[in-house]
Design a protein around this motif. Structure first.
Motif, short mmCIF file in Angstrom:
data_model
loop_
_atom_site.label_atom_id
_atom_site.label_comp_id
_atom_site.label_asym_id
_atom_site.label_seq_id
_atom_site.Cartn_x
_atom_site.Cartn_y
_atom_site.Cartn_z
N THR A 169 0.83 -1.22 0.00
CA THR A 169 0.00 0.00 0.00
C THR A 169 0.85 1.26 0.00
OG1 THR A 169 -0.20 -0.11 2.42
CG2 THR A 169 -1.96 -1.13 1.11
N ARG A 170 2.03 1.21 0.62
CA ARG A 170 2.86 2.42 0.70
C ARG A 170 3.47 2.81 -0.65
NH1 ARG A 170 5.18 0.46 5.93
NH2 ARG A 170 7.02 -0.08 4.69
N VAL A 171 3.53 1.88 -1.60
CA VAL A 171 4.13 2.23 -2.91
C VAL A 171 3.08 2.69 -3.92
CG1 VAL A 171 6.01 0.60 -2.57
CG2 VAL A 171 4.02 -0.11 -3.89
N LEU A 172 1.81 2.58 -3.58
CA LEU A 172 0.76 2.92 -4.55
C LEU A 172 0.84 4.37 -5.04
CD1 LEU A 172 -2.27 0.92 -3.08
CD2 LEU A 172 -0.77 0.30 -4.99
N PRO A 173 1.20 5.35 -4.20
CA PRO A 173 1.31 6.72 -4.72
C PRO A 173 2.37 6.87 -5.81
CG PRO A 173 1.14 6.74 -2.31
CD PRO A 173 1.33 5.31 -2.72
N LEU A 178 2.15 -2.55 -12.24
CA LEU A 178 1.33 -3.73 -11.90
C LEU A 178 1.54 -4.07 -10.44
CD1 LEU A 178 -0.38 -6.29 -12.82
CD2 LEU A 178 1.85 -7.42 -13.13
N VAL A 179 0.44 -4.39 -9.75
CA VAL A 179 0.52 -5.02 -8.43
C VAL A 179 -0.23 -6.34 -8.49
CG1 VAL A 179 0.72 -2.82 -7.20
CG2 VAL A 179 -1.54 -3.82 -7.54
N LYS A 180 0.27 -7.32 -7.70
CA LYS A 180 -0.37 -8.63 -7.76
C LYS A 180 -0.60 -9.21 -6.35
CE LYS A 180 0.74 -12.58 -7.54
NZ LYS A 180 -0.42 -12.93 -6.66
N PRO A 181 -1.61 -8.70 -5.67
CA PRO A 181 -2.00 -9.37 -4.43
C PRO A 181 -2.82 -10.62 -4.75
CG PRO A 181 -3.50 -7.57 -4.87
CD PRO A 181 -2.46 -7.54 -5.97
N ARG A 206 -10.51 -0.22 -6.21
CA ARG A 206 -10.09 0.73 -5.19
C ARG A 206 -8.57 0.83 -5.14
NH1 ARG A 206 -13.22 -0.20 0.42
NH2 ARG A 206 -11.66 1.37 1.04
N MET A 207 -7.89 -0.30 -5.31
CA MET A 207 -6.43 -0.28 -5.32
C MET A 207 -5.92 0.50 -6.54
SD MET A 207 -3.82 -3.35 -4.51
CE MET A 207 -4.22 -3.13 -2.76
N GLN A 208 -6.64 0.37 -7.64
CA GLN A 208 -6.29 1.14 -8.84
C GLN A 208 -6.48 2.63 -8.57
OE1 GLN A 208 -8.73 0.69 -12.46
NE2 GLN A 208 -6.86 -0.05 -13.47
N GLU A 209 -7.55 2.99 -7.90
CA GLU A 209 -7.80 4.39 -7.56
C GLU A 209 -6.73 4.95 -6.63
OE1 GLU A 209 -11.65 4.13 -5.86
OE2 GLU A 209 -12.68 3.82 -7.78
N MET A 210 -6.10 4.06 -5.85
CA MET A 210 -5.04 4.48 -4.93
C MET A 210 -3.71 4.66 -5.64
SD MET A 210 -6.14 1.95 -1.79
CE MET A 210 -4.75 2.28 -0.71
N GLY A 211 -3.63 4.26 -6.92
CA GLY A 211 -2.40 4.53 -7.66
C GLY A 211 -1.92 3.45 -8.60
N ALA A 212 -2.29 2.19 -8.35
CA ALA A 212 -1.80 1.10 -9.21
C ALA A 212 -2.40 1.23 -10.61
CB ALA A 212 -2.17 -0.25 -8.62
N GLN A 213 -1.59 1.00 -11.64
CA GLN A 213 -2.10 1.08 -13.01
C GLN A 213 -2.86 -0.19 -13.39
OE1 GLN A 213 0.82 2.62 -15.92
NE2 GLN A 213 2.11 3.12 -14.17
N ASN A 214 -2.30 -1.35 -13.08
CA ASN A 214 -2.95 -2.64 -13.33
C ASN A 214 -2.97 -3.42 -12.03
OD1 ASN A 214 -3.16 -2.87 -16.49
ND2 ASN A 214 -1.09 -2.11 -16.09
N VAL A 215 -4.09 -4.06 -11.73
CA VAL A 215 -4.22 -4.86 -10.51
C VAL A 215 -4.59 -6.28 -10.92
CG1 VAL A 215 -5.35 -5.12 -8.28
CG2 VAL A 215 -4.99 -2.83 -9.23
N LEU A 216 -3.67 -7.21 -10.69
CA LEU A 216 -3.88 -8.61 -11.01
C LEU A 216 -4.03 -9.37 -9.69
CD1 LEU A 216 -3.85 -11.11 -12.88
CD2 LEU A 216 -1.34 -11.00 -12.83
N VAL A 217 -5.19 -9.98 -9.49
CA VAL A 217 -5.49 -10.68 -8.24
C VAL A 217 -5.57 -12.18 -8.53
CG1 VAL A 217 -7.04 -10.88 -6.26
CG2 VAL A 217 -6.79 -8.68 -7.44
N SER A 218 -4.63 -12.93 -7.95
CA SER A 218 -4.66 -14.39 -8.10
C SER A 218 -5.50 -14.98 -6.98
CB SER A 218 -3.24 -14.96 -8.08
OG SER A 218 -2.57 -14.60 -6.87
#
Length: 299
Positions: A169-173, A178-181, A206-218
């Motif tokens: 979460t601290r790197v989203l700004p 891509l983030v992959k939680p 919501r994670m995208q709104e916080m800054g991530a460009q692509n959110v991949l959820v496995s």
């Protein structure tokens, strides 16, 4: 070029026993020694898929020598900082009726070791991709992810982050590419339980709104969700198969996504290839190969 960073790599000692009994001797019926660490897994799978990368991180001691030998055997271009104190950790994974893990502490990394890693990162520039993933040893500051992203800001580097809770979460700004939680990690961040793909979508947004460009959820057996930078949402169930080993499945998903995106430029294909790579690793006692991924994608 793709670079990966593993702050706390390991030797993974994997054993199987018929029954795990405490307080006595347990005889194994299977054992395997593998290079470990999330970024290292990404580099191995990328290589298996035909895409070279460079694995950065730290190593020390005789176990560090063994780690680098295993990486060389796997065809990974590793450029690790050699730390003077401590040794590369060993993670023991005991598979019986239940799976038990005993993870080592990691290295004693000094400020000059961090400086050496940063100097290796300074070569990255436009069109390079950096994957930062996994835990941070307690000898490093807790803001290591932010320090890396701050150092590379403005250079055109696409940064992928696969980490838990505050590390993520601290790197989203910094607007990671891509983030992959996984669904459990995503739920922990927002204080909810997410079991279905439809439940995941609004929280990925919501994670995208916080800054991530692509959110991949496995989501393991439930498949996965991609909320892409182009505004599209992709969902898919998991491939059918028997889970043999879940270690590295999420890292394989990241590698498959990057390979698919490089090869086709399509978020949809990248998403499918990511899920297939994750499943291919889960269905075998090794990390995904190209033929296994293509077989699952065809099905």
């Amino acid at each position: 070029m793709i670079f990966t960073v593993t702050f706390n790599p390991s030797l993974d000692y994997i054993v199987r026993v018929d029954e795990m009994r405490l307080g006595t001797i347990n005889r194994t019926n299977y054992e395997q020694l593998l290079p470990g660490g999330k970024g290292i897994n990404v580099s191995i799978v990328l290589g298996n898929l035909g895409h070279p990368s460079r694995a950065l991180g730290f190593s020390a001691g005789v176990t560090g020598v063994a780690l680098e030998k295993l990486l060389a055997d796997a065809g990974v271009d590793a450029d690790l900082v050699h730390v003077k104190e401590g040794f590369t950790r060993i993670n023991a994974k005991v598979k019986a009726v239940e799976e038990t893990e005993l993870n080592g502490q990691g290295l004693r990394i000094a400020p000059e070791d961090v400086d050496a890693l940063f100097s290796k990162l300074d070569v990255l520039g436009q069109d390079d991709t950096l994957v930062i993933s996994g835990s941070v040893p307690n000898t490093l500051p807790s803001d290591m992810y932010e320090q890396v992203m701050e150092r590379l800001a403005g250079r055109g580097v696409r940064i992928v982050v696969d980490a838990e809770r505050d590390l993520l979460t601290r790197v989203l700004p910094y607007r990671p590419f891509l983030v992959k939680p996984n669904n459990h990690e995503l739920g922990d961040i927002f204080g909810v339980t997410l079991k279905t793909r439809d439940e995941v979508v609004p929280y990925a947004r919501r994670m995208q709104e916080m800054g991530a460009q692509n959110v991949l959820v496995s989501m393991a057996g439930e498949g996965g969700v991609l909320v892409a930078a182009d505004g599209q949402v992709y969902q898919s169930p998991a491939a059918k198969g028997t889970v043999v080993n879940s270690v590295g499945a999420g890292d394989s998903c990241v590698a498959g996504f990057l390979a698919g995106l490089m090869e086709t430029g399509s978020y949809q294909t990248a998403f499918r290839m990511g899920l297939a790579a994750g499943s291919a690793s889960a269905f075998s006692d090794h990390l995904a190969t190209r033929s296994e991924v293509e077989d699952l994608m065809s099905r």
